[in-house]
Design an enzyme around this catalytic site. Structure first.
Site, PDB file in Angstrom:
ATOM      1  N   GLY A 248       0.762  -1.238   0.000  1.00 36.54           N
ATOM      2  CA  GLY A 248       0.000   0.000   0.000  1.00 36.54           C
ATOM      3  C   GLY A 248       0.792   1.286   0.000  1.00 36.54           C
ATOM      4  CB  CYS A 368      10.813  -1.847  -8.467  1.00 39.51           C
ATOM      5  SG  CYS A 368      10.353  -3.535  -8.023  1.00 39.51           S
TER       6      CYS A 368
END
Length: 461
Positions: A248, A368
């Site tokens: 989150g 990422c």
């Protein structure tokens, strides 16, 4: 603890990391929880020793192979003490003395090892570039294709430790408020260069024990991850989906940008992550977030909500190559799917999530990873098969109220070398305002998101 006792404990921890099919940070946390008698300073020293070995993994193995010694945990710690730590052979022998809490005395073979390595350093001109830069075999070709003649420089930029960055929650205070709160706790923080709400700490600090963290004023989040969230340009009152929400972090940043107005739906295939994330949402004082566990990227919930959202953020499962500074073991530990499995999965997730966005709305595809096939390659393939979407260059996508965009390119690509952030990629794809919303149909080619998370690599035991 004495230096010898720390070495003995570090060797035990390294052995557990090598033998346990879990991320090193999780193994390390469990190791110390079971040994609460080890003080905080000693824990830090021991973890630093173990992570040092993992950061030097390829070069240590190169040296051990060169002197014909097996790379067991003791040998790796011994070699790291000499090659990276600068200790002499005699100093190492003095630490491995068999005293109480110290490592067992060196064997004859280990004495031969320290003599062979004495006065040597970690780097050697005969080492291949991939060894010098700690690039595993599975990633070398892709990284060379991505960076070209910058391969060695960019890969070497991932060798050090990642900085500790914070994101200030504008719902709870300003960056100046957070800097003062941290200073009152004896911690120096400076504004980040690229994120307008980021802070960088001068060193490590127990952030989660601070009142500023407990009150929700600050969150731990790499500056690069903050920028990816801001690429959504989520405005108050919008309807937004964070499609692979995980813990989150980006959900929090997006909801805060929206000033607690509108609706953010955090979805993930791992319900436990969403459950844990709810506490972060409460602490941040953000009430415009709801969570939704889905079974796959083609869950029926997606079909029922097609064309309903202004923004859809897809932080896709990836190789994690951009986080190597933060997770050095992930270079070597294959704990999840590899590139062969990840590429079709990423394409399927993006294709399915894009159905959620309304005409005129935007999808942010992010990873990422620093590898082109997971980034620009996926975006190009998506655009080729979805003529109702177009790429929005970074300067046009960046929120006007947040100042100068971090880069002036079509897509956001961050690397540790050039930006001193984790390696991140993001592209903003806008759906044509006159594009029709397709009727629901059968979903073909479903790809189940594996629970292993990012593809990582495991050191050979």
């Amino acid at each position: 603890m004495t230096p010898a006792a720390r070495l003995a404990t570090a060797t035990d921890l390294l052995a557990e990391v090598m033998d346990t099919p879990r991320p090193a940070d999780a193994v390390t946390s469990a190791f110390f929880r079971a040994r609460r008698y080890i003080g905080a300073k000693d824990r830090g020293e021991i973890a630093s020793l173990v992570y040092g070995v993992m950061r030097h993994w390829a070069r240590l193995h190169w040296w051990l192979e060169r002197v014909n010694h097996m790379p067991d945990p003791r040998a790796l710690v011994i070699a790291d003490c000499i090659l990276a730590g600068g200790r002499t052979a005699d100093a190492v022998a003095g630490l491995f003395n068999g005293a109480k809490f110290a490592p067992a005395p060196l064997s004859d073979r280990e004495r031969k090892l320290i003599r062979a390595l004495d006065t040597r350093t970690l780097n050697h001109p005969d080492q291949p570039e991939a060894v010098q830069a700690e690039v595993p075999e599975w990633a070398e070709a892709s990284m060379r294709a991505t960076f070209g003649d910058r391969f060695l420089a960019e890969a070497s930029g991932m060798l050090g430790e990642a900085p500790l960055d914070l994101r200030v929650n504008p719902v709870k205070g300003t960056r100046e408020d957070a800097i003062k709160a941290l200073a009152d706790a004896g911690i120096k923080a400076t504004p980040t260069d690229l994120s307008p709400v980021g802070l960088r700490l001068a060193g490590r600090a127990p952030v989660m024990a601070l009142d500023a963290y407990k009150s929700g004023m600050i969150e731990i989040q790499d500056e690069g991850s903050q920028l990816v969230a801001f690429m959504a340009d989520a405005q108050p009152g919008m309807q937004v989906v964070d499609f692979c929400a995980g813990a989150g972090g980006k959900t929090l940043a997006i909801a805060a940008m929206m000033e607690n107005k509108g609706r953010v739906v955090a979805t993930d295939v791992l319900e436990g992550r969403l459950t844990r994330a709810k506490e972060r949402f409460r602490r941040a004082g953000l009430h415009n977030i709801e969570t939704r566990a889905i079974k796959t990227e083609r869950d029926p919930w997606v079909k029922r909500h097609k064309g309903k959202f202004d923004r859809v953020v897809v932080d896709a499962p990836c190789s994690g190559t951009g986080t190597w500074r933060r997770n050095p073991d992930s270079r070597w530990r294959p704990l999840g799917p590899g590139l062969v499995e990840l590429l079709p999965l990423q394409a399927s997730i993006l294709d399915s999530a894009a159905r959620l966005v309304r005409p005129g709305g935007r999808v942010v595809y992010a990873t990422c990873s620093v590898l082109r096939e997971e980034n620009e390659g996926q975006v190009e393939a998506f655009l080729a098969s979805h003529p109702d979407f177009a790429l929005v260059p970074v300067p046009s996508a960046w929120p006007a109220a947040w100042g100068k965009p971090p880069v002036g390119t079509d897509m956001l690509r961050l690397t540790p070398l050039r930006h001193d952030t984790d390696g991140f990629f993001a592209a903003v794809l806008e759906r044509r305002a006159d594009a029709p919303v397709a009727e629901a149909g059968a979903d073909e080619g479903e790809v189940v998101v594996p629970e292993g998370g990012p593809a990582t690599a495991q050191p050979p035991a």
